[in-house]
Scaffold this motif. Structure first.
Motif, mmCIF file in Angstrom:
data_model
loop_
_atom_site.group_PDB
_atom_site.id
_atom_site.type_symbol
_atom_site.label_atom_id
_atom_site.label_comp_id
_atom_site.label_asym_id
_atom_site.label_seq_id
_atom_site.Cartn_x
_atom_site.Cartn_y
_atom_site.Cartn_z
ATOM 1 N N LYS A 12 -27.874 -20.056 36.930
ATOM 2 C CA LYS A 12 -27.935 -21.468 36.555
ATOM 3 C C LYS A 12 -27.068 -21.780 35.340
ATOM 4 C CE LYS A 12 -32.491 -21.897 38.502
ATOM 5 N NZ LYS A 12 -33.899 -21.729 38.279
ATOM 6 N N ASP A 15 -20.966 -21.091 34.032
ATOM 7 C CA ASP A 15 -20.027 -22.205 34.157
ATOM 8 C C ASP A 15 -19.233 -22.150 35.460
ATOM 9 O OD1 ASP A 15 -20.771 -23.301 31.716
ATOM 10 O OD2 ASP A 15 -19.206 -22.243 30.605
ATOM 11 N N ARG A 18 -21.421 -23.322 38.356
ATOM 12 C CA ARG A 18 -21.592 -24.779 38.333
ATOM 13 C C ARG A 18 -20.317 -25.482 38.799
ATOM 14 N NH1 ARG A 18 -24.691 -24.111 33.118
ATOM 15 N NH2 ARG A 18 -22.713 -24.513 32.089
ATOM 16 N N LYS A 19 -19.157 -24.973 38.366
ATOM 17 C CA LYS A 19 -17.884 -25.563 38.772
ATOM 18 C C LYS A 19 -17.689 -25.424 40.275
ATOM 19 C CE LYS A 19 -12.920 -25.246 38.045
ATOM 20 N NZ LYS A 19 -11.827 -24.537 37.412
ATOM 21 N N LYS A 21 -19.972 -25.099 42.605
ATOM 22 C CA LYS A 21 -20.927 -25.983 43.292
ATOM 23 C C LYS A 21 -20.428 -27.431 43.257
ATOM 24 C CE LYS A 21 -25.850 -27.183 43.380
ATOM 25 N NZ LYS A 21 -25.864 -28.617 43.273
ATOM 26 N N ARG A 22 -19.988 -27.857 42.094
ATOM 27 C CA ARG A 22 -19.503 -29.229 41.925
ATOM 28 C C ARG A 22 -18.282 -29.488 42.829
ATOM 29 N NH1 ARG A 22 -19.304 -28.973 36.733
ATOM 30 N NH2 ARG A 22 -17.159 -28.276 36.602
ATOM 31 N N GLU A 23 -17.339 -28.548 42.860
ATOM 32 C CA GLU A 23 -16.126 -28.742 43.652
ATOM 33 C C GLU A 23 -16.412 -28.673 45.162
ATOM 34 O OE1 GLU A 23 -13.039 -26.140 42.171
ATOM 35 O OE2 GLU A 23 -13.061 -27.126 40.210
ATOM 36 N N GLU A 25 -19.248 -29.537 46.600
ATOM 37 C CA GLU A 25 -19.926 -30.802 46.940
ATOM 38 C C GLU A 25 -18.937 -31.957 46.967
ATOM 39 O OE1 GLU A 25 -24.455 -29.830 45.423
ATOM 40 O OE2 GLU A 25 -23.080 -30.778 44.005
ATOM 41 N N ALA A 26 -17.984 -31.978 46.035
ATOM 42 C CA ALA A 26 -16.976 -33.039 46.015
ATOM 43 C C ALA A 26 -16.105 -32.994 47.266
ATOM 44 C CB ALA A 26 -16.108 -32.923 44.760
ATOM 45 N N TRP A 107 -14.599 -17.262 42.259
ATOM 46 C CA TRP A 107 -14.107 -18.618 42.483
ATOM 47 C C TRP A 107 -12.623 -18.682 42.130
ATOM 48 C CZ3 TRP A 107 -15.340 -22.123 45.609
ATOM 49 C CH2 TRP A 107 -14.953 -23.449 45.458
ATOM 50 N N GLN A 112 -11.021 -20.674 46.679
ATOM 51 C CA GLN A 112 -10.930 -22.135 46.669
ATOM 52 C C GLN A 112 -10.080 -22.641 47.832
ATOM 53 O OE1 GLN A 112 -9.876 -23.770 42.765
ATOM 54 N NE2 GLN A 112 -10.830 -21.990 41.815
#
Length: 117
Positions: A12, A15, A18-19, A21-23, A25-26, A107, A112
């Motif tokens: 959790k 960093d 989190r990055k 997951k964010r990318e 989802e985007a 990542w 990516q």
């Protein structure tokens, strides 16, 4: 109709996790996050991950790796990775991403490009 969720195993407070997951989802992926220390079934997952990415799964640049004894580090090259990673889940290079039957570790640009298109 959206496809199956991408499962992201990480920490959790990481960093990079989190990055990722964010990318993801985007880019339109549904992401299920699983904490590698608290929620992951490492007994079931480690053999699959080690088979898919045998040379990538142990994070040899982590603080956890630096704190290991030389004897413990030696296990990483002698098929003792499963026991070592079970004992020290923070040694697992993160994130580990399952996309269907495919397993991706880290990542980096290669992961990516595969997952984001």
């Amino acid at each position: 109709m959206p496809g199956p969720a991408v499962v992201l195993y990480g920490l959790k407070n990481c960093d990079t996790c989190r990055k990722a997951k964010r990318e993801l989802e985007a880019a339109g992926s549904k992401v299920k996050f699983v904490d590698i220390r608290d929620e992951a079934d490492l007994t079931a997952k480690l053999p699959v991950w080690l088979k898919a990415a045998p040379d990538k799964l142990v994070n040899k640049s982590s603080a956890t790796w630096r704190s290991l004894t030389n004897a413990e580090k030696a296990k990483a090259g002698t098929n003792g990775e499963k026991a070592l990673l079970s004992k020290h889940p923070t040694l697992i290079k993160r994130p580990v991403i399952e996309n269907g039957s495919a397993v991706h570790v880290g990542w980096g640009k290669d992961v990516q490009a595969t997952l984001l298109g």
